[in-house]
Design an enzyme around this catalytic site. Structure first.
Site, PDB file in Angstrom:
ATOM      1  N   ARG A 143     -25.222  -4.638   6.945  1.00 44.82           N
ATOM      2  CA  ARG A 143     -24.557  -6.016   6.859  1.00 44.82           C
ATOM      3  C   ARG A 143     -25.165  -7.272   7.671  1.00 44.82           C
ATOM      4  O   ARG A 143     -24.717  -8.176   7.663  1.00 44.82           O
ATOM      5  CB  ARG A 143     -23.215  -5.872   6.136  1.00 44.82           C
ATOM      6  CG  ARG A 143     -23.008  -4.637   5.341  1.00 44.82           C
ATOM      7  CD  ARG A 143     -21.599  -5.045   4.860  1.00 44.82           C
ATOM      8  NE  ARG A 143     -21.508  -6.014   3.793  1.00 44.82           N
ATOM      9  CZ  ARG A 143     -20.223  -6.099   3.206  1.00 44.82           C
ATOM     10  NH1 ARG A 143     -19.162  -5.454   3.594  1.00 44.82           N
ATOM     11  NH2 ARG A 143     -20.139  -7.170   2.153  1.00 44.82           N
TER      12      ARG A 143
ATOM     13  N   LYS B 103       0.992  -1.302   0.024  1.00 49.00           N
ATOM     14  CA  LYS B 103      -0.073   0.134   0.092  1.00 49.00           C
ATOM     15  C   LYS B 103       0.953   1.138  -0.068  1.00 49.00           C
ATOM     16  O   LYS B 103       1.854   1.302   0.692  1.00 49.00           O
ATOM     17  CB  LYS B 103      -0.905   0.001   1.241  1.00 49.00           C
ATOM     18  CG  LYS B 103      -2.144  -0.812   1.120  1.00 49.00           C
ATOM     19  CD  LYS B 103      -2.802  -0.774   2.408  1.00 49.00           C
ATOM     20  CE  LYS B 103      -4.379  -1.623   2.107  1.00 49.00           C
ATOM     21  NZ  LYS B 103      -5.010  -1.479   3.544  1.00 49.00           N
TER      22      LYS B 103
ATOM     23  N   GLU C 102     -18.776  -7.809  10.015  1.00 49.94           N
ATOM     24  CA  GLU C 102     -19.748  -7.162  10.621  1.00 49.94           C
ATOM     25  C   GLU C 102     -20.892  -8.062  11.327  1.00 49.94           C
ATOM     26  O   GLU C 102     -21.293  -8.014  12.297  1.00 49.94           O
ATOM     27  CB  GLU C 102     -20.779  -6.159   9.914  1.00 49.94           C
ATOM     28  CG  GLU C 102     -19.893  -5.114   9.248  1.00 49.94           C
ATOM     29  CD  GLU C 102     -19.051  -5.260   7.918  1.00 49.94           C
ATOM     30  OE1 GLU C 102     -18.664  -4.450   7.475  1.00 49.94           O
ATOM     31  OE2 GLU C 102     -19.326  -6.609   7.565  1.00 49.94           O
TER      32      GLU C 102
END
Length: 645
Positions: free
Chosen positions: A408, A296, A380
């Site tokens: 979710r 990243k 979640e």
């Protein structure tokens, strides 16, 4: 800063020297595929520089995109997009994809009203094959596309690019489990950006990837299946031998067990290795998984050093990486401070987040109370049921979650928490409109989906101080409770120290007026007060959506001709609906006007612009109320009252 840092000039500059001589010729992946291979590495340098420069002006997602520059180029170079379908997971990393697919000159409008979405969007480009914003959907969508192509007799490649974080979600594994036996022409690319490959391992892995994706290995592998078809025992032995040999040099045989031909890991910044491996894998049949390792923030030192900080950025100074800071204390900060203060007083408090430590304000808590902090990753559903299990054993979990992400875990909220009346506190951040992140991240529905649930208390603070008090109220309530608060800063109210609570189900009148009462919920109270001053109306801060302050509603209905409910939530099924239900139950025929989010997706724009579009800022509330007053014949009386006549 590295050598890949962009020059002073950037996108849209009028400089005589073109800083992007190769990139400026790419208006479509077809142009990219016309380039000789030796031009691709310089193109990657230009693309990375262009990305840094454009995001420095607009803000947005940077670190993830910098990590997939080479991979993006290689995918569009090897595959015939958009005929071959390319599906990005979440979409944080899709900015280089947008730049290469005809949207380079529109990047300075990224995440602005009328501009480009910050995520892949089907209506924006044929190259955006699937709209995303939430993670872990790419493999399911790509599998669906592959099956559809097969049923229609069409031959195309379908590629899903998913990160190692997103792969941890249950939905991704459900898709992998389904895909293997289906034998689709599906390529899953696992973008692993949480680890690095040392040079020796990288060289060996790249060599193995080339061998295992090459024509000799594939021919032998597929040929042996045919030759040994009638000898199941021998075929099983050969399969175990192959698995053993690959298991000696590869991270895991998990994907093989699921029916995927696993290749990798390879260096995701090695253009030559990417091109060779992708070309080989393009010729391979069936479900395949390519494991690439990327970094990243690649090519921009500030982002490499702080990839989490540079995941989502405000505009910044390219040379230093310094971002522009906003003023005021955010609701997220208010939550984080309350959480630490409450944890000091009660060792039963546990903080849970689904991969949103920074975004939800849990950094300080995680450092001060590491044994009571749980980041479950992008999971979640697991986060909510984990909290339910803890509550069963007498702990007091606090789930910090975005409104849009709580959607979710709705089944778990219903069955695992509310039906059992378990003591779980939900700190629901980003409730309402969220500005530049657009429709996918807006918390438009939590009041509507929370209201029907048994035992659930729902609160919406008008300001920072009320937010802190509501969090403590929710925590002390012996059952499920939700505090929903918006993104960003509040009106700037001073926060009282201590851990005070509010009486459950009680609102307050902030201003007395005549004829019209504005019943405001949460973030819209300040705007309602401004409109109320101009219109001389009563203004009530309702505080609680459930249980609603029925006595206050009935009192206001008795003393006013028009009730106006105001909420930063969908009108359908929201707080206004709750008010109308109370009035209907008591047979009170008072006129009601419900102001809230319309039945449409609110695309990206500044938060103030979104509120104005919905008529939820002070001028919009005033205009809507004036129109309703005029219809009721109240306009003249109101204006006279406001003027003191």
């Amino acid at each position: 800063m590295t050598d890949n840092a962009p020059p002073e000039t950037g996108p849209g500059s009028d400089t005589e020297v073109n800083p992007y001589p190769i990139l400026s010729t790419i208006d479509d992946p077809k142009d990219l595929r016309e380039l000789p291979v030796e031009k691709l590495k310089p193109l990657a340098t230009e693309l990375r520089s262009f990305l840094i420069e454009s995001v420095s002006r607009t803000g947005g997602h940077l670190a993830a995109g910098l990590g997939v520059v080479e991979l993006t180029i290689a995918l569009h170079y090897v595959f015939d997009t958009p005929e071959d379908r390319l599906v990005w997971d979440v979409g944080h990393q899709a900015y280089p994809h947008k730049i290469l697919t005809g949207r380079r000159d529109r990047m300075l409008g990224m995440r602005k009203k009328g501009g480009l979405s910050g995520f892949p969007k089907r209506s924006e480009s044929d190259y955006d094959t699937f709209g995303v914003g939430h993670s872990s959907t790419s493999i399911s969508a790509a599998l669906g596309m592959s099956i559809a192509a097969k049923l229609r007799g069409e031959r195309r490649d379908v590629i899903a690019v998913i990160g190692d974080g997103a792969l941890g979600a249950g939905m991704a594994f459900e898709a992998l489990n389904h895909a293997g036996p289906m034998d689709p022409d599906l390529l899953v690319i696992l973008n692993d950006n949480e680890m690095s490959i040392s040079p020796p391992v990288g060289a060996i892995s790249s060599h193995l990837a080339k061998l295992l994706s090459g024509s000799f290995y594939v021919t032998m592998r597929e040929g042996s299946k045919t030759a040994l078809k009638g000898m199941p025992h021998l075929r099983e032995l050969v399969g175990r031998w192959e698995e053993h040999m690959k298991g000696m040099v590869m991270p895991s045989t998990l994907f093989e067990e699921l029916g995927f031909n696993y290749i990798g890991p390879i260096d995701g910044h090695d253009m030559d290795a990417l091109l060779r491996t992708l070309r080989n894998m393009k010729r391979m049949p069936g479900p395949r998984l390519l494991h690439v390792v990327t970094k990243k923030g690649r090519g921009y030192e500030p982002a490499e050093g702080q990839p989490t900080v540079f995941h989502g950025v405000t505009p910044f100074e390219v040379r230093t990486g310094k971002m522009k800071k906003g003023g005021g204390k955010t609701y997220t900060k208010v939550f984080g401070e309350w959480l630490c203060d409450a944890a000091e007083q009660d060792d039963r408090l546990i903080g849970i987040t689904p991969a949103m430590r920074e975004g939800s304000g849990l950094v300080a808590f995680s450092e001060r109370f590491p044994e009571r902090y749980f980041d479950v990753g992008i999971a979640e559903q697991h986060a909510v049921t984990l909290a339910a299990g803890m509550a069963c054993e007498g702990m007091k979990p606090v789930v910090a979650i975005y409104s849009t992400f709580l959607q979710r875990a709705y089944d778990q909220l219903v069955h695992d928490v509310c039906l059992q009346k378990l003591d779980v506190t939900f700190a629901v951040d980003r409730a309402g409109l969220v500005g530049a992140d657009g429709a996918t991240h807006a918390g438009s529905y939590d009041l509507s989906y929370g209201r029907p649930l048994p035992h659930l208390v729902i609160m919406a603070p008008a300001d920072e101080n009320e937010c802190r008090q509501m969090l403590q109220t929710a925590y002390e309530y012996p059952g499920p409770a939700m505090v929903r608060y918006p993104r960003g800063t509040g009106p700037g109210v001073e926060i009282e120290p201590g851990l005070k609570t509010l009486p459950i189900g009680r609102g307050e009148i902030r201003r007395e007026g005549r004829d019209v009462a504005l019943l405001a919920f949460g973030s819209r109270v300040a705007a309602a007060m401004e409109a109320g001053e101009r219109l001389n109306t009563t203004v009530a801060n309702m505080r609680f959506v459930k249980p609603l302050d029925e006595a206050l509603v009935l009192d206001l209905a008795e003393r006013h001709t028009l009730l106006v409910t105001i909420e930063e939530n969908a009108v359908a099924g929201g707080a206004g609906s709750a008010v109308s239900e109370v009035l209907a139950d008591h047979g009170i025929p008072v006129r009601c006007l419900h102001l809230g989010l319309p039945d449409q997706c609110m695309e990206q724009a500044a938060h103030e612009q979104q509120l104005a579009t919905c008529g939820l800022d002070a001028p919009g509330i005033e205009a809507n109320v004036r129109a309703e007053m005029q219809d009721l014949g109240l306009g003249l009386a109101q204006m006279q009252g406001a003027a003191g006549l």
